[in-house]
Scaffold this motif. Structure first.
Motif, mmCIF file in Angstrom:
data_model
loop_
_atom_site.group_PDB
_atom_site.id
_atom_site.type_symbol
_atom_site.label_atom_id
_atom_site.label_comp_id
_atom_site.label_asym_id
_atom_site.label_seq_id
_atom_site.Cartn_x
_atom_site.Cartn_y
_atom_site.Cartn_z
ATOM 1 N N GLN A 175 0.828 -1.216 0.000
ATOM 2 C CA GLN A 175 0.000 0.000 0.000
ATOM 3 C C GLN A 175 0.861 1.263 0.000
ATOM 4 O O GLN A 175 0.527 2.249 -0.678
ATOM 5 C CB GLN A 175 -0.937 -0.001 1.218
ATOM 6 C CG GLN A 175 -2.097 -0.975 1.128
ATOM 7 C CD GLN A 175 -1.801 -2.328 1.753
ATOM 8 O OE1 GLN A 175 -0.652 -2.611 2.127
ATOM 9 N NE2 GLN A 175 -2.804 -3.181 1.873
ATOM 10 N N GLU A 176 1.955 1.241 0.744
ATOM 11 C CA GLU A 176 2.838 2.414 0.766
ATOM 12 C C GLU A 176 3.387 2.718 -0.622
ATOM 13 O O GLU A 176 3.409 3.872 -1.073
ATOM 14 C CB GLU A 176 3.973 2.173 1.753
ATOM 15 C CG GLU A 176 4.944 3.330 1.872
ATOM 16 C CD GLU A 176 6.023 3.078 2.911
ATOM 17 O OE1 GLU A 176 6.951 3.909 2.990
ATOM 18 O OE2 GLU A 176 5.946 2.068 3.639
ATOM 19 N N LEU A 199 -7.934 7.212 -5.031
ATOM 20 C CA LEU A 199 -7.297 5.941 -4.668
ATOM 21 C C LEU A 199 -8.066 5.334 -3.493
ATOM 22 O O LEU A 199 -8.243 5.989 -2.454
ATOM 23 C CB LEU A 199 -5.839 6.158 -4.269
ATOM 24 C CG LEU A 199 -5.089 4.930 -3.719
ATOM 25 C CD1 LEU A 199 -5.030 3.811 -4.748
ATOM 26 C CD2 LEU A 199 -3.688 5.312 -3.263
ATOM 27 N N GLU A 200 -8.518 4.090 -3.661
ATOM 28 C CA GLU A 200 -9.229 3.386 -2.601
ATOM 29 C C GLU A 200 -8.428 2.164 -2.160
ATOM 30 O O GLU A 200 -7.997 1.369 -3.010
ATOM 31 C CB GLU A 200 -10.624 2.947 -3.065
ATOM 32 C CG GLU A 200 -11.536 4.111 -3.381
ATOM 33 C CD GLU A 200 -12.966 3.694 -3.670
ATOM 34 O OE1 GLU A 200 -13.842 4.572 -3.697
ATOM 35 O OE2 GLU A 200 -13.217 2.480 -3.872
ATOM 36 N N LEU A 201 -8.234 2.026 -0.852
ATOM 37 C CA LEU A 201 -7.573 0.867 -0.277
ATOM 38 C C LEU A 201 -8.611 0.094 0.530
ATOM 39 O O LEU A 201 -9.170 0.622 1.492
ATOM 40 C CB LEU A 201 -6.408 1.282 0.620
ATOM 41 C CG LEU A 201 -5.298 2.100 -0.040
ATOM 42 C CD1 LEU A 201 -4.217 2.435 0.992
ATOM 43 C CD2 LEU A 201 -4.698 1.371 -1.230
ATOM 44 N N LEU A 220 0.155 4.904 6.909
ATOM 45 C CA LEU A 220 -0.270 5.147 5.532
ATOM 46 C C LEU A 220 -1.064 6.445 5.426
ATOM 47 O O LEU A 220 -0.896 7.207 4.463
ATOM 48 C CB LEU A 220 -1.108 3.970 5.028
ATOM 49 C CG LEU A 220 -0.388 2.629 4.881
ATOM 50 C CD1 LEU A 220 -1.369 1.538 4.477
ATOM 51 C CD2 LEU A 220 0.754 2.718 3.871
ATOM 52 N N ARG A 221 -1.911 6.717 6.399
ATOM 53 C CA ARG A 221 -2.665 7.964 6.394
ATOM 54 C C ARG A 221 -1.722 9.168 6.501
ATOM 55 O O ARG A 221 -1.906 10.185 5.809
ATOM 56 C CB ARG A 221 -3.671 7.969 7.543
ATOM 57 C CG ARG A 221 -4.835 7.003 7.374
ATOM 58 C CD ARG A 221 -5.949 7.325 8.350
ATOM 59 N NE ARG A 221 -7.111 6.485 8.149
ATOM 60 C CZ ARG A 221 -7.415 5.424 8.899
ATOM 61 N NH1 ARG A 221 -6.602 5.085 9.903
ATOM 62 N NH2 ARG A 221 -8.491 4.715 8.669
ATOM 63 N N ARG A 225 -7.839 12.557 -1.419
ATOM 64 C CA ARG A 225 -8.176 11.647 -2.523
ATOM 65 C C ARG A 225 -7.884 10.186 -2.188
ATOM 66 O O ARG A 225 -7.977 9.315 -3.053
ATOM 67 C CB ARG A 225 -7.417 12.058 -3.788
ATOM 68 C CG ARG A 225 -7.865 13.409 -4.332
ATOM 69 C CD ARG A 225 -7.221 13.738 -5.645
ATOM 70 N NE ARG A 225 -5.807 14.071 -5.503
ATOM 71 C CZ ARG A 225 -4.832 13.548 -6.256
ATOM 72 N NH1 ARG A 225 -5.105 12.659 -7.182
ATOM 73 N NH2 ARG A 225 -3.580 13.918 -6.059
ATOM 74 N N LEU A 226 -7.515 9.920 -0.945
ATOM 75 C CA LEU A 226 -7.296 8.553 -0.483
ATOM 76 C C LEU A 226 -8.464 8.135 0.401
ATOM 77 O O LEU A 226 -8.786 8.816 1.378
ATOM 78 C CB LEU A 226 -5.995 8.452 0.316
ATOM 79 C CG LEU A 226 -5.757 7.120 1.033
ATOM 80 C CD1 LEU A 226 -5.560 5.985 0.025
ATOM 81 C CD2 LEU A 226 -4.558 7.206 1.971
ATOM 82 N N VAL A 227 -9.062 7.002 0.060
ATOM 83 C CA VAL A 227 -10.171 6.454 0.839
ATOM 84 C C VAL A 227 -9.736 5.092 1.370
ATOM 85 O O VAL A 227 -9.431 4.183 0.593
ATOM 86 C CB VAL A 227 -11.446 6.293 -0.012
ATOM 87 C CG1 VAL A 227 -12.591 5.760 0.854
ATOM 88 C CG2 VAL A 227 -11.820 7.612 -0.676
ATOM 89 N N MET A 228 -9.681 4.961 2.691
ATOM 90 C CA MET A 228 -9.343 3.690 3.321
ATOM 91 C C MET A 228 -10.640 3.060 3.807
ATOM 92 O O MET A 228 -11.268 3.535 4.761
ATOM 93 C CB MET A 228 -8.339 3.903 4.445
ATOM 94 C CG MET A 228 -7.034 4.515 3.962
ATOM 95 S SD MET A 228 -5.677 4.492 5.158
ATOM 96 C CE MET A 228 -5.242 2.750 5.123
ATOM 97 N N LEU A 229 -11.054 2.012 3.127
ATOM 98 C CA LEU A 229 -12.389 1.449 3.304
ATOM 99 C C LEU A 229 -12.477 0.427 4.422
ATOM 100 O O LEU A 229 -13.582 0.075 4.847
ATOM 101 C CB LEU A 229 -12.835 0.782 1.986
ATOM 102 C CG LEU A 229 -12.953 1.720 0.782
ATOM 103 C CD1 LEU A 229 -13.126 0.892 -0.499
ATOM 104 C CD2 LEU A 229 -14.115 2.671 0.958
ATOM 105 N N GLY A 230 -11.335 -0.082 4.896
ATOM 106 C CA GLY A 230 -11.385 -1.172 5.850
ATOM 107 C C GLY A 230 -11.879 -2.452 5.188
ATOM 108 O O GLY A 230 -11.837 -2.606 3.965
#
Length: 401
Positions: free
Chosen positions: A220-221, A237-239, A254-255, A266-271
């Motif tokens: 991810q990094e 970008l979605e993770l 990462l955040r 613009r980064l979405v961390m969805l879990g």
């Protein structure tokens, strides 16, 4: 019903796993056992928390025995190694005396740690022993102690090995006895029957995604850095993936990285995401960029089956599935610049994305969970047949003596 399926249908298979945390191995086993396998399964775990097997209750025999087991085989520290050895011995003994072991026709270990105590449990028993390999048999994947246990204890005792890729299997072959059966069967990944036409994209900005648990080696990094280098527009970008096995700190890192690079908005961390099909339908580009060779990458199979434009690192199991510029792009591993260039190329060329997406959906060899279960049934039948033949030869030789 084919003869081999009929033989395995009568078989009682004891499945071992050391955890119920929703890791890749556990999700794969849960999917396979949910697909109506043509054998009689029983799942035995140590005391553990996690949702991976909850939906199996009532459909598959399941029990808990022994003591909690840490992730992996051992950290390598002296105190931890001794503690791990003791816990393996205790778990092996608890497994051996459990009624499910005594009535099993075959024992199948689903993870590296369960393979370690499973190998001890089957010693001096008549139970054939199958090991699932979802990591390569090397120190990078297993650690020094883990590699020694796998290569010296587990694999020499195995009657059968199921590997998730040829890459994985090749690393195990030097440690197997000659009569061990082997098969390459991709992990059950929740794939639907293949469609020749990829799903239409949703309106809105270009979406790039990675589906993988949060873990330093999953890349991810690397993807965040490549994304920040490649795009200054409204591309998103979605993770997707939780942070099991103690990686909450890495998720926070990462955040912070996204903030430093100016892409936090613009980064979405969805879990953790339950509906993978709906998730992948949103993505225009799906990425696998693990920082060490990926044994398989269930996410790669999911990307292909969903008909996405795919980018993968050019090493390990994914290259067995992705042909460059046919059903995806392959980029040099651990190369931020190369990944950024591939992202830019796909973003700038909708026709290329569409062509690769169509090729992805048409990838040969993608299996539904039910097909994965049937492949396992055939393999179990082969292991049981080989084991019975070997035992018969042993009895004949003893009689002659």
């Amino acid at each position: 019903m084919p003869a081999d399926d009929a033989e395995s249908a009568a078989a009682r298979v004891l499945h071992l796993d050391h955890t119920a945390v929703a890791g890749g191995a556990e999700l794969a086993l849960a999917r396979m056992l949910s697909a109506g396998p043509p054998w009689r399964p029983f799942l035995l775990t140590p005391p553990t928390t996690g949702p991976a097997f909850d939906h199996l209750d009532g459909a598959v025999g399941r029990a808990v025995t022994g003591i909690p087991q840490p992730a992996g085989v051992s950290s390598g520290r002296r105190g931890a190694t001794i503690a791990a050895a003791v816990s393996l011995i205790v778990q092996a003994a608890a497994t051996r005396v459990h009624p499910a072991f005594r009535t099993a026709d075959l024992v199948d270990a689903n993870s590296a740690r369960s393979a370690a105590y499973g190998a001890l449990a089957v010693t001096l028993s008549r139970r054939p022993f199958v090991v699932h390999l979802r990591d390569t048999v090397d120190q990078a994947a297993l650690g020094g102690v883990g590699h020694r246990i796998m290569s010296r204890l587990v694999l020499p005792r195995a009657d059968g090995v199921v590997a998730n890729s040829q890459t994985t299997l090749q690393t195990a072959l030097p440690y197997l006895r000659e009569r061990a059966a082997t098969a390459v069967i991709p992990s059950a990944s929740g794939l639907r029957a293949p469609s020749a036409v990829p799903a239409a994209r949703e309106p809105g900005p270009l979406r790039i995604g990675m589906l993988a648990r949060i873990d330093p080696w999953k890349g991810q990094e690397l993807l965040i850095e490549a994304f920040a280098s490649a795009f200054v527009d409204d591309t998103v970008l979605e993770l997707a993936g939780s942070a099991p096995f103690g990686h909450d700190t890495h998720r926070d890192e990462l955040r912070l990285l996204a903030e430093r690079l100016g892409i936090a908005d613009r980064l979405v961390m969805l879990g953790h995401v339950e509906d993978i099909d709906a998730l992948l339908t949103r993505w225009d580009i799906a990425v696998q960029c693990s920082t060490r060779a990926e044994p398989l990458g269930q996410n790669v199979l999911q990307y292909l089956s969903a008909g996405r434009a795919v980018i993968v690192a050019d090493e390990g199991g994914p290259v067995e599935w992705v042909q460059h510029r046919v059903n995806g792009l392959r980029v040099p591993p651990r190369d931020v610049g190369a990944l950024a260039a591939a992202l830019q190329a796909l973003a700038a060329d909708p026709a290329l994305r569409e062509r690769l997406a169509t090729g992805a959906a048409a990838t040969p060899g993608l299996l539904t969970d039910a097909e994965v279960a049937r492949a396992h049934a055939r393999f179990y039948a082969e292991v049981l047949h080989r084991h019975a033949t070997h035992a018969k030869r042993g009895l004949t030789a003893s009689a002659r003596e």
